[in-house]
Motif scaffolding. Structure first.
Motif, PDB file in Angstrom:
ATOM      1  N   MET A 123      11.148  12.429  29.240  1.00  0.00           N
ATOM      2  CA  MET A 123      12.088  13.147  28.500  1.00  0.00           C
ATOM      3  C   MET A 123      11.874  13.355  27.100  1.00  0.00           C
ATOM      4  SD  MET A 123      14.424  14.340  30.405  1.00  0.00           S
ATOM      5  CE  MET A 123      16.031  14.299  29.371  1.00  0.00           C
ATOM      6  N   ALA A 153      21.747  17.262  23.086  1.00  0.00           N
ATOM      7  CA  ALA A 153      22.724  17.120  22.546  1.00  0.00           C
ATOM      8  C   ALA A 153      23.675  15.757  23.009  1.00  0.00           C
ATOM      9  CB  ALA A 153      23.756  18.370  22.511  1.00  0.00           C
ATOM     10  N   ASP A 154      24.271  15.061  21.933  1.00  0.00           N
ATOM     11  CA  ASP A 154      25.071  14.040  22.370  1.00  0.00           C
ATOM     12  C   ASP A 154      26.627  14.580  22.221  1.00  0.00           C
ATOM     13  OD1 ASP A 154      23.114  12.476  22.303  1.00  0.00           O
ATOM     14  OD2 ASP A 154      23.051  11.998  20.440  1.00  0.00           O
ATOM     15  N   ASP A 175      24.683  12.214  29.122  1.00  0.00           N
ATOM     16  CA  ASP A 175      23.421  11.655  28.855  1.00  0.00           C
ATOM     17  C   ASP A 175      22.606  11.875  30.117  1.00  0.00           C
ATOM     18  OD1 ASP A 175      21.211   9.609  28.835  1.00  0.00           O
ATOM     19  OD2 ASP A 175      22.415   8.667  27.013  1.00  0.00           O
ATOM     20  N   GLY A 208      11.045   7.801  28.179  1.00  0.00           N
ATOM     21  CA  GLY A 208      12.023   8.415  27.019  1.00  0.00           C
ATOM     22  C   GLY A 208      11.551   8.539  25.761  1.00  0.00           C
ATOM     23  N   ALA A 218      14.669   8.737  19.104  1.00  0.00           N
ATOM     24  CA  ALA A 218      14.563   9.236  17.691  1.00  0.00           C
ATOM     25  C   ALA A 218      15.547   8.586  16.842  1.00  0.00           C
ATOM     26  CB  ALA A 218      14.959  10.795  17.770  1.00  0.00           C
TER      27      ALA A 218
HETATM   28  N1  CTP Z   1      18.494  12.037  26.154  1.00  0.00           N
HETATM   29  C1  CTP Z   1      19.080  12.611  27.369  1.00  0.00           C
HETATM   30  N2  CTP Z   1      20.649  13.051  27.467  1.00  0.00           N
HETATM   31  C2  CTP Z   1      21.090  13.482  26.113  1.00  0.00           C
HETATM   32  C3  CTP Z   1      20.398  13.069  24.844  1.00  0.00           C
HETATM   33  C4  CTP Z   1      19.404  12.201  24.837  1.00  0.00           C
HETATM   34  O1  CTP Z   1      18.856  12.289  28.501  1.00  0.00           O
HETATM   35  N3  CTP Z   1      22.127  14.092  26.276  1.00  0.00           N
HETATM   36  C5  CTP Z   1      17.305  11.542  26.281  1.00  0.00           C
HETATM   37  C6  CTP Z   1      16.216  12.060  25.284  1.00  0.00           C
HETATM   38  O2  CTP Z   1      15.496  13.051  26.050  1.00  0.00           O
HETATM   39  C7  CTP Z   1      15.423  10.758  25.015  1.00  0.00           C
HETATM   40  C8  CTP Z   1      16.469   9.734  25.211  1.00  0.00           C
HETATM   41  O3  CTP Z   1      17.606  10.133  25.973  1.00  0.00           O
HETATM   42  O4  CTP Z   1      14.455  10.831  25.771  1.00  0.00           O
HETATM   43  C9  CTP Z   1      16.793   9.070  23.700  1.00  0.00           C
HETATM   44  O5  CTP Z   1      17.286  10.014  23.031  1.00  0.00           O
HETATM   45  P1  CTP Z   1      17.821   9.972  21.650  1.00  0.00           P
HETATM   46  O6  CTP Z   1      18.326  11.135  20.884  1.00  0.00           O
HETATM   47  O7  CTP Z   1      16.990   9.137  20.753  1.00  0.00           O
HETATM   48  O8  CTP Z   1      18.996   8.871  21.804  1.00  0.00           O
HETATM   49  P2  CTP Z   1      20.354   9.106  22.325  1.00  0.00           P
HETATM   50  O9  CTP Z   1      20.589   8.469  23.636  1.00  0.00           O
HETATM   51  O10 CTP Z   1      20.970  10.358  22.233  1.00  0.00           O
HETATM   52  O11 CTP Z   1      21.326   8.190  21.419  1.00  0.00           O
HETATM   53  P3  CTP Z   1      21.647   8.088  20.043  1.00  0.00           P
HETATM   54  O12 CTP Z   1      22.303   9.348  19.432  1.00  0.00           O
HETATM   55  O13 CTP Z   1      22.779   6.921  19.726  1.00  0.00           O
HETATM   56  O14 CTP Z   1      20.657   7.613  19.127  1.00  0.00           O
END
Ligand code: CTP
Length: 398
Positions: free
Chosen positions: A272, A277-278, A305, A322, A325
């Protein structure tokens, strides 16, 4: 581009105006580290000369005159035997017919018959000649023997007409060569799914919330997995990048689309690399938001997620990798994600550095493994980082 290092490519050039593009291909291959032997047919020499190829490969280029030289009795056998791959580009209808029927009246056809390596052909001819049942039957015969046929494509032809018959561009032939060289690598028989790029969450029909991910690390991972011989599915958010030859590409714009694509697949390993997007707008406006209506109040909700959703689906992906970032507390945050997302390992990525992370050509990552092991990778190109990650996945998959 380590896949090309120490590889011996035998490049056959037959008589088409596209022969001038073969010089560019020979040059690109040489620059990538391959050793390139070139054989020109007598018709090819009406368009380009052996000197053209010698100048870009630094090696002797062969022509039919060499058939009658001092080492003529072994030349055709040696050229074919020592090659890792025989590429004929451009491959005319005449050469295609000779290869299909084992007609060996020139050095190229003789070498092809003596060669035991895989064969890749990039046809170039007029549209009518390509469509002719004789040519189609020859292609069928060669495909049946395992040859890869790359192109031709539709476009402007030397006859002034347009149709299917134009040789694919050297950069694309290079991609096919790369794919062919990767077969039989450490991940042969394995399937890898890679997600890449930054998702876009719609606000209205013209606007969206996005992020700075360029997709470069994900695309480099897909290429490295192909180089290692894997079957690759690349689930890509919108990017400006060209997908590597051989990858099956599935386009996904939003997190929901990417998650749906991930749930429709299964593989030996999932990487991944996408920046999903969060948060996303709770509802996208059906019509364009108008200035005259004032500043819109956009309500956000949590986007799914993807890795956490997949964490419960243990049989879908055997190994899960994973990326984290992070702009602060890199290792602590990455370790938390490794655990909460139930990953085999995570690549911790400091996105605050200008030479690493989003958009940069290079990357610096630390790999954290579920068993507590840690590996710090030095600053390297995203391709080199990808190769290391693929090596580790190959080891995990045994
Ligand atoms: N990821 C995911 N689904 C999301 C966002 C992220 O599966 N909606 C996956 C990314 O592909 C990556 C891992 O989760 O491999 C971590 O992504 P990252 O953006 O670093 O972290 P987040 O899980 O989004 O957490 P935060 O925003 O709190 O850092």
């Amino acid at each position: 581009m380590s896949i090309f290092s120490d590889k011996k490519i035998l490049l056959g050039v037959s008589g088409s105006i596209a022969a001038y593009k073969a010089a560019d291909l020979a040059s690109k291959l040489t620059q990538c580290g391959a050793s390139v032997d070139v054989i020109l047919t007598s018709a090819a020499q009406k368009f380009v000369t052996p000197l053209t190829f010698q100048s870009v490969t630094g090696r002797k280029a062969y022509a039919d005159a060499d058939l009658w030289g001092d080492d003529a009795h072994v030349l055709h056998v040696n050229l074919g035997k020592r090659a890792d791959l025989l590429v004929v580009a451009p491959c005319t209808a005449n050469t295609l017919a000779k290869l299909a029927h084992g007609v060996v009246d020139n050095l190229l056809a003789l070498s092809a018959l003596a060669a035991t390596c895989p064969l890749l052909l990039a046809p170039a001819m007029d549209g009518g000649m390509f469509d002719h049942p004789a040519t189609q039957a020859n292609l069928q015969t060669l495909r049946g023997r395992g040859a890869t046929i790359a192109g031709p494509v539709s476009g402007h032809l030397a006859s002034g007409m347009s149709g299917v018959g134009r040789m694919i561009e050297p950069a694309e032939i290079l991609g096919h060569i790369r794919w062919a060289l990767g077969r039989g690598g450490a991940l042969a028989g394995k399937k890898i799914v890679v997600s890449a790029g930054g998702t876009q969450e719609a606000l209205d029909p013209v606007r969206f919330i996005a992020n700075r991910s360029s997709g470069k690390q994900g695309y480099a991972l897909a290429q490295a997995a192909l180089d290692a011989g894997a079957e690759v599915v690349l689930i890509s958010a919108p990017t400006a990048l060209t997908a590597p030859v051989g990858a099956k590409v599935i386009r996904a714009v939003s997190v929901q689309e990417m998650l749906d694509a991930l749930l429709a697949e299964s593989a030996d390993a999932l990487i991944m690399a996408a920046a999903g997007a969060d948060f996303r707008p709770k509802a996208a406006a059906k019509d364009k938001l108008k200035k005259r209506d004032g500043i819109p109040q956009v309500e956000l909700e949590a986007a799914p997620d993807m890795l956490k959703t997949l964490a419960s689906q243990t049989s879908r992906y055997r190994v899960k990798v994973g990326f984290a970032a992070e702009s602060r507390d890199l290792l602590a945050n990455a370790a938390e994600k490794l655990k909460s997302k139930k990953l085999d390992f995570i690549a911790a990525n400091d996105i605050s550095a200008s030479d690493a992370g989003f958009g940069a050509e290079t990357n610096r990552v630390t790999l954290l493994f579920a068993d507590g092991e840690r590996e710090d990778l030095p600053l390297a190109s995203k391709s080199e980082v990808a190769e290391k990650i693929i090596e580790r996945i190959a080891r995990l998959l045994g």
